[in-house]
Structure formats: structure tokens, C-alpha cells
Design an enzyme around this catalytic site. Sequence first.
Site, PDB file in Angstrom:
ATOM      1  N   HIS A 168      94.950  30.531   8.418  1.00  0.00           N
ATOM      2  CA  HIS A 168      95.378  29.375   9.200  1.00  0.00           C
ATOM      3  C   HIS A 168      96.874  29.074   9.100  1.00  0.00           C
ATOM      4  O   HIS A 168      97.374  28.194   9.797  1.00  0.00           O
ATOM      5  CB  HIS A 168      94.580  28.137   8.769  1.00  0.00           C
ATOM      6  CG  HIS A 168      94.683  26.988   9.727  1.00  0.00           C
ATOM      7  ND1 HIS A 168      94.302  27.063  11.046  1.00  0.00           N
ATOM      8  CD2 HIS A 168      95.146  25.713   9.558  1.00  0.00           C
ATOM      9  CE1 HIS A 168      94.499  25.923  11.648  1.00  0.00           C
ATOM     10  NE2 HIS A 168      95.019  25.077  10.763  1.00  0.00           N
ATOM     11  N   ASP A 216      91.174  33.297  10.105  1.00  0.00           N
ATOM     12  CA  ASP A 216      91.240  31.833  10.084  1.00  0.00           C
ATOM     13  C   ASP A 216      89.826  31.256  10.068  1.00  0.00           C
ATOM     14  O   ASP A 216      89.006  31.564  10.931  1.00  0.00           O
ATOM     15  CB  ASP A 216      91.990  31.347  11.327  1.00  0.00           C
ATOM     16  CG  ASP A 216      92.442  29.897  11.237  1.00  0.00           C
ATOM     17  OD1 ASP A 216      91.850  29.136  10.459  1.00  0.00           O
ATOM     18  OD2 ASP A 216      93.384  29.538  11.966  1.00  0.00           O
ATOM     19  N   SER A 248      98.374  24.061  14.440  1.00  0.00           N
ATOM     20  CA  SER A 248      97.192  23.268  14.140  1.00  0.00           C
ATOM     21  C   SER A 248      97.236  21.937  14.914  1.00  0.00           C
ATOM     22  O   SER A 248      97.288  21.936  16.139  1.00  0.00           O
ATOM     23  CB  SER A 248      97.077  23.077  12.631  1.00  0.00           C
ATOM     24  OG  SER A 248      95.779  22.682  12.256  1.00  0.00           O
TER      25      SER A 248
END
Length: 251
Positions: A230, A207, A81
Site C-alpha cells: 500500500h 496491497d 490512498s
Amino acid sequence: MTLATQVSGRGADLLLIHGWGMNAAVWQPLARQLENDFRITRVDLPGHGDSPWGQGLKTLDDWTAAVLEAAPERALWAGWSLGGLILQQARLRAPERLAAGLGIATTPCFVQRQNWPHGIDPGVLRAFAAELEADPARTLRRFLALQVQGAEDARVTLAELRREFDARPAPHPRALETGLALLLETDLRSRLEDDGPPLHWLLGERDTLVPASLAGVLPGPVELLPGAAHAPFLSHPESCAAKLRGLKIHV
């Protein structure tokens, strides 16, 4: 600035960089899978976990410089991320320090832009910023839930995510604000094909923050994990570990 790190395992060096609002404890399930394959360094980002916050840490390059200072001299890097943005910036800034990179549930541009539908509505992140100022704890809890939304076994993964999040001190409010700004403002698309260490991608099919449609536009090898959202290293640690073992040849 000296960032907090944890080192475990033996073998080739592997650096793991967590995402916004989290800390290095989130990597524990994956690290257990890899400690016979790698010497693993897990770093807490500025103002996250056990790392201090510094007032001069305003830009992605500032954060990247702090991580480079804490990183092994040369390693395989994996960034999740927001950590994936730092991975991409480090690849541009200090390519000699990266043997290869794996971006996990990350992207060169997190928000939707002209000719770039593969991101979050910018209004969602701006709303998060407003909510964060009003109630940081509630906003973080909501963000944790978003990270597993749509995943197989989402409830189990969310429980693990919360447990690992709670294992360290709460992030510094300014670190959260700055991290959100980095997610909102950073656009590295034009630099993706620059010469540098090999860059691979691991995305979650379900995601809701980094969409699977990226698989068709990212340069370099992309693997899409069925059933993952995610946080694929929590929901599918064996698959993530296998991917990193496959990249060991670069180290």
C-alpha cells in the site's frame, strides 16, 4: 483554512497528497527522486502534520476545497490512498487546476459494496473507528503495519513509514475520525468516466487495502507494481518517480 505545505525542487508543478493518518513527510524519499524534474508541493491534509483542524471540514468536498486553496494554480496531482479520493474530487470540481492525475494505491470506493468486491470489508473500517476512539496511538501504529503487509522488504518499508510519520505532530483526533468516515462512505465510481484531465493509476500487486483486482475495472491506464503493497512510493520510489516523469508531458 490555510493548509501547511512544503515546496522544493524546480520545473513543472507537482502536488503530492498523502493518505489517512499520515503527513507530507512521508513523500520525502520520492521527492528526492524528483526534485530535478518538478517543483514539488507537499501538502498536509486538514488536522494532519502541521495543518490545523477546522470544525467545518465534514465532507470530501470540504477537504478538497482546502487542498485546492493550497495547490499551485495548475499542476500534475498525485494522491495516495485517502489523498487519491481528494484527487478524484478535485478533478470533478476544478478540472482546470489539474494537468493530469495519478492515483497511487487508491480507488474510487474503498469498501466492498454490491457488485464491488474490490475493497475492504466495511466492518474492518468500523472496527478501526472504535479502536481509534479507545487508543489512537495504537490504532495508528497498527494501520502503518497494514500498509506494508505482504510487500517485499516489508520490515524496511515499515521502519521508513514510521520514521516519516513521527517527523510531524500527531494528527488531530477529529481529523482521523472524519477521514475514516470519508473512506467508509465515499463512492465516486459513477463519476470516473466524466470528462476531465487524464487520470492514471499506480497499484501495488500485494496491497491488502486496495486490491490488485482493481486493475481490471478502473478506466484509464493502470500500472501494477510487482512486490509493492500500500506504500509503493516508499518500497519502489524509482518506479513511482519514473511514472510521474512519464506524466510530465501533460503539464
